[in-house]
Write a protein that holds these residues in place. Structure first.
Motif, mmCIF file in Angstrom:
data_model
loop_
_atom_site.group_PDB
_atom_site.id
_atom_site.type_symbol
_atom_site.label_atom_id
_atom_site.label_comp_id
_atom_site.label_asym_id
_atom_site.label_seq_id
_atom_site.Cartn_x
_atom_site.Cartn_y
_atom_site.Cartn_z
ATOM 1 N N SER A 253 0.825 -1.207 0.000
ATOM 2 C CA SER A 253 0.000 0.000 0.000
ATOM 3 C C SER A 253 0.861 1.260 0.000
ATOM 4 C CB SER A 253 -0.928 0.002 1.217
ATOM 5 O OG SER A 253 -1.762 -1.137 1.221
ATOM 6 N N SER A 254 1.963 1.233 0.736
ATOM 7 C CA SER A 254 2.857 2.395 0.790
ATOM 8 C C SER A 254 3.453 2.685 -0.576
ATOM 9 C CB SER A 254 3.972 2.152 1.813
ATOM 10 O OG SER A 254 3.448 1.988 3.114
ATOM 11 N N GLU A 255 3.874 1.636 -1.265
ATOM 12 C CA GLU A 255 4.449 1.808 -2.595
ATOM 13 C C GLU A 255 3.394 2.277 -3.592
ATOM 14 O OE1 GLU A 255 7.329 1.887 -5.608
ATOM 15 O OE2 GLU A 255 7.521 1.774 -3.419
ATOM 16 N N ALA A 256 2.200 1.710 -3.521
ATOM 17 C CA ALA A 256 1.123 2.145 -4.413
ATOM 18 C C ALA A 256 0.795 3.619 -4.175
ATOM 19 C CB ALA A 256 -0.121 1.278 -4.193
ATOM 20 N N PHE A 257 0.806 4.029 -2.924
ATOM 21 C CA PHE A 257 0.554 5.432 -2.595
ATOM 22 C C PHE A 257 1.650 6.322 -3.164
ATOM 23 C CE2 PHE A 257 1.429 8.967 0.373
ATOM 24 C CZ PHE A 257 0.253 9.698 0.217
ATOM 25 N N ASP A 258 2.913 5.948 -2.953
ATOM 26 C CA ASP A 258 4.032 6.749 -3.454
ATOM 27 C C ASP A 258 3.970 6.889 -4.974
ATOM 28 O OD1 ASP A 258 4.930 6.994 -0.870
ATOM 29 O OD2 ASP A 258 6.515 5.488 -1.055
ATOM 30 N N ARG A 259 3.659 5.803 -5.664
ATOM 31 C CA ARG A 259 3.572 5.846 -7.119
ATOM 32 C C ARG A 259 2.408 6.723 -7.576
ATOM 33 N NH1 ARG A 259 5.667 0.838 -10.161
ATOM 34 N NH2 ARG A 259 7.311 0.030 -8.806
ATOM 35 N N THR A 260 1.320 6.675 -6.844
ATOM 36 C CA THR A 260 0.156 7.481 -7.211
ATOM 37 C C THR A 260 0.438 8.967 -7.035
ATOM 38 O OG1 THR A 260 -1.347 5.682 -6.606
ATOM 39 C CG2 THR A 260 -2.279 7.902 -6.710
ATOM 40 N N VAL A 261 1.060 9.326 -5.926
ATOM 41 C CA VAL A 261 1.393 10.734 -5.686
ATOM 42 C C VAL A 261 2.385 11.231 -6.736
ATOM 43 C CG1 VAL A 261 2.511 12.327 -4.089
ATOM 44 C CG2 VAL A 261 0.860 10.664 -3.228
ATOM 45 N N ALA A 262 3.376 10.396 -7.076
ATOM 46 C CA ALA A 262 4.353 10.784 -8.094
ATOM 47 C C ALA A 262 3.659 11.021 -9.435
ATOM 48 C CB ALA A 262 5.413 9.695 -8.227
ATOM 49 N N TYR A 263 2.686 10.171 -9.765
ATOM 50 C CA TYR A 263 1.952 10.332 -11.022
ATOM 51 C C TYR A 263 1.132 11.619 -11.004
ATOM 52 C CZ TYR A 263 -1.229 9.415 -14.903
ATOM 53 O OH TYR A 263 -1.940 9.511 -16.068
ATOM 54 N N MET A 264 0.519 11.920 -9.868
ATOM 55 C CA MET A 264 -0.272 13.147 -9.760
ATOM 56 C C MET A 264 0.582 14.390 -9.973
ATOM 57 S SD MET A 264 -2.608 12.074 -6.448
ATOM 58 C CE MET A 264 -3.195 13.749 -6.147
ATOM 59 N N SER A 276 -2.486 19.638 -8.052
ATOM 60 C CA SER A 276 -2.916 20.944 -7.535
ATOM 61 C C SER A 276 -4.409 20.996 -7.264
ATOM 62 C CB SER A 276 -2.547 22.046 -8.537
ATOM 63 O OG SER A 276 -3.289 21.892 -9.749
ATOM 64 N N PHE A 277 -5.157 19.975 -7.681
ATOM 65 C CA PHE A 277 -6.598 19.958 -7.448
ATOM 66 C C PHE A 277 -6.877 19.607 -5.986
ATOM 67 C CE2 PHE A 277 -7.193 18.398 -12.099
ATOM 68 C CZ PHE A 277 -6.845 19.668 -12.562
ATOM 69 N N GLN A 278 -7.612 20.474 -5.329
ATOM 70 C CA GLN A 278 -7.837 20.309 -3.893
ATOM 71 C C GLN A 278 -8.557 18.996 -3.572
ATOM 72 O OE1 GLN A 278 -10.531 23.019 -1.636
ATOM 73 N NE2 GLN A 278 -8.698 23.481 -0.430
ATOM 74 N N ALA A 279 -9.508 18.606 -4.400
ATOM 75 C CA ALA A 279 -10.249 17.367 -4.141
ATOM 76 C C ALA A 279 -9.315 16.157 -4.162
ATOM 77 C CB ALA A 279 -11.359 17.196 -5.172
ATOM 78 N N LEU A 280 -8.351 16.164 -5.081
ATOM 79 C CA LEU A 280 -7.407 15.055 -5.151
ATOM 80 C C LEU A 280 -6.402 15.108 -4.006
ATOM 81 C CD1 LEU A 280 -6.702 14.693 -8.983
ATOM 82 C CD2 LEU A 280 -8.587 13.806 -7.582
ATOM 83 N N HIS A 282 -7.172 16.071 -1.037
ATOM 84 C CA HIS A 282 -7.905 15.505 0.104
ATOM 85 C C HIS A 282 -7.867 13.974 0.068
ATOM 86 C CE1 HIS A 282 -10.518 19.380 0.665
ATOM 87 N NE2 HIS A 282 -9.275 19.518 1.094
ATOM 88 N N ARG A 283 -8.005 13.402 -1.124
ATOM 89 C CA ARG A 283 -7.969 11.939 -1.257
ATOM 90 C C ARG A 283 -6.580 11.411 -0.908
ATOM 91 N NH1 ARG A 283 -11.037 10.942 -6.961
ATOM 92 N NH2 ARG A 283 -10.449 8.749 -6.574
ATOM 93 N N ALA A 284 -5.555 12.122 -1.332
ATOM 94 C CA ALA A 284 -4.186 11.705 -1.002
ATOM 95 C C ALA A 284 -3.927 11.826 0.498
ATOM 96 C CB ALA A 284 -3.176 12.544 -1.783
ATOM 97 N N ALA A 285 -4.425 12.880 1.104
ATOM 98 C CA ALA A 285 -4.240 13.070 2.549
ATOM 99 C C ALA A 285 -4.940 11.969 3.337
ATOM 100 C CB ALA A 285 -4.773 14.440 2.959
ATOM 101 N N HIS A 286 -6.114 11.569 2.857
ATOM 102 C CA HIS A 286 -6.840 10.477 3.512
ATOM 103 C C HIS A 286 -6.019 9.195 3.469
ATOM 104 C CE1 HIS A 286 -10.435 7.500 3.443
ATOM 105 N NE2 HIS A 286 -9.965 7.634 4.668
ATOM 106 N N MET A 287 -5.472 8.874 2.310
ATOM 107 C CA MET A 287 -4.646 7.669 2.191
ATOM 108 C C MET A 287 -3.430 7.748 3.108
ATOM 109 S SD MET A 287 -4.685 6.596 -1.846
ATOM 110 C CE MET A 287 -4.447 8.222 -2.567
ATOM 111 N N TRP A 288 -2.781 8.888 3.141
ATOM 112 C CA TRP A 288 -1.571 9.042 3.970
ATOM 113 C C TRP A 288 -1.891 8.826 5.446
ATOM 114 C CZ3 TRP A 288 -0.204 12.308 7.974
ATOM 115 C CH2 TRP A 288 1.143 12.300 8.337
ATOM 116 N N SER A 289 -2.981 9.408 5.916
ATOM 117 C CA SER A 289 -3.326 9.276 7.332
ATOM 118 C C SER A 289 -3.665 7.831 7.685
ATOM 119 C CB SER A 289 -4.499 10.200 7.687
ATOM 120 O OG SER A 289 -5.666 9.841 6.961
ATOM 121 N N GLU A 290 -4.326 7.121 6.771
ATOM 122 C CA GLU A 290 -4.646 5.717 7.008
ATOM 123 C C GLU A 290 -3.375 4.871 7.051
ATOM 124 O OE1 GLU A 290 -8.092 4.106 7.245
ATOM 125 O OE2 GLU A 290 -7.994 6.119 8.096
#
Length: 379
Positions: A253-264, A276-280, A282-290
């Motif tokens: 999950s950590s690697e999938a998150f890192d790859r997703t943020v890099a793609y964004m 730069s989209f605030q809605a996205l 928020h979704r990234a912040a939710h994943m990070w906190s989990e």
């Protein structure tokens, strides 16, 4: 109060494992194994390097050729393996097989640990008999004939069962199919007469097996632990297995998150980066906190296992339940945030989802462990 931090030695092991997995077992290696339908399901050269680094013997006592580095140590290895989706016998043999022998084996049976530590002997756990994890539902029978036993039944979802030198099989020696008492563990040679091992390759590229036992004769020396009393050691073994699966899911999950943020940060839409989209955001912040919460839960479970804490079972199930939940969230979000390309096989992000789903189900899914936590806490 116990601090949820790694010691210097544990961090060094984590760093060494990360270097090995990233250099010798990248995601591209899993792709190759999957596409070629490799007969082993892992790369022997990589496995030999992992053994030389001591990873196969991380949980095994020094007296049996291991380093006895504990569950926190092995957990760091499993987490790093999850990051690259590394395929190897480490979980099946180095975790489940080794711990089964350490928990229930006699001195003679524990000699197998040396082979596990040096990578020459692989062990697989064969306990489940249905589509969903029910470890104490055992229909496989072991009928006593003098000092020997005759086994009849079948097992499914046996991780790396097709390459195992020894199978640890649960069978009923007394009582009814759903009774907790009356279960016995046996060491079974997969090449023995009457044993059939059918390999199945899952969408995650990993190998599981269906094991069928037809009038398989084993001697008294094959009994692992006390006759009729395997439920306790088996549950402890499953606690260990689930904690390490939680660690793998954390790494994945950590690697999938890192790859997703890099793609964004590199993908543009309407002339601006989608990060730069605030809605996205928020979704990234939710994943990070989990993920941060999961890191603490997994480490706490390992520390409890190492300390033989009374809360170890509850903490292991809590970690597996949370890891399953987080893995589903992060891999789903990862594919969605990669857009249409995330659905193609060209991008690695989909491989993380494909690995996460079987790992979530193995040894009990979210609901199984959420219910178990509630039961253990008296709810």
């Amino acid at each position: 109060m116990q601090k949820l931090v790694l010691t210097e030695e544990q961090q060094m092991l984590k760093d060494a494992a990360r270097g090995l997995f990233s250099e010798q077992a990248p995601v591209s290696q899993l792709r190759k194994l999957r596409d070629e339908k490799d007969p082993l399901g892992y790369v022997p050269e990589f496995w030999n390097q992992a053994v030389e680094l001591g990873l196969a013997g991380t949980l095994i006592p020094e007296s049996h050729g291991g380093s006895e580095f504990g569950h926190v140590g092995m957990g760091q290895v499993m987490e790093e393996g999850g990051r690259t989706l590394a395929a190897s016998p480490l979980f099946a043999s180095g975790v489940l097989g080794a711990c089964a022998l350490m928990l229930a084996g006699n001195d003679s049976q524990k000699d197998i640990l040396k082979g596990i530590a040096d990578g020459s002997h692989l062990v697989a756990l064969a306990i489940d008999e249905a589509g969903r994890h029910q470890p104490l539902r055992v229909a496989t029978k072991a009928e006593a004939q003098g000092d020997s036993f005759v086994l009849n039944g079948s097992k499914t979802f046996v991780v790396d069962g097709h390459i195992a030198n020894t199978l640890v099989v649960s069978a009923r020696t007394s009582g009814g199919e759903r009774d907790e008492s009356g279960i016995t563990l046996f060491l079974v040679d997969p090449k023995a007469e009457g044993v059939s091992v059918e390999r199945t390759i899952f969408p995650d590229g990993r190998n599981y097996a269906k094991v069928t036992l037809e009038n398989v004769a084993v001697g008294a020396e094959a009994v692992l632990g006390d006759k009729d009393q395997a439920a306790g050691p088996l549950q402890r073994l499953l606690d260990i297995g689930n904690a390490h699966l939680a660690a793998e899911l954390l790494g994945l999950s950590s690697e999938a998150f890192d790859r997703t943020v890099a793609y964004m940060k590199e993908r543009k839409q309407f002339g601006v980066y989608i990060s730069s989209f605030q809605a996205l955001q928020h979704r990234a912040a939710h994943m990070w906190s989990e993920l941060e919460q999961l890191k603490s839960m997994v480490l706490k479970a390992f520390m409890a296992l190492d300390a033989n804490d009374d809360q170890a079972s509850m903490l292991a199930s809590a970690a597996k339940a949370k890891a399953s939940q987080v893995a589903e969230l992060v891999t789903n979000e990862g594919v969605q945030l990669h857009g249409g390309m995330g659905m193609t096989d060209e991008f690695d992000i989909g491989l993380f989802m494909k690995r996460a789903r079987p790992a979530q189900l193995l040894l009990g899914d979210f609901r199984y462990h959420a219910d178990r936590v509630a039961s253990l806490k008296g709810f």
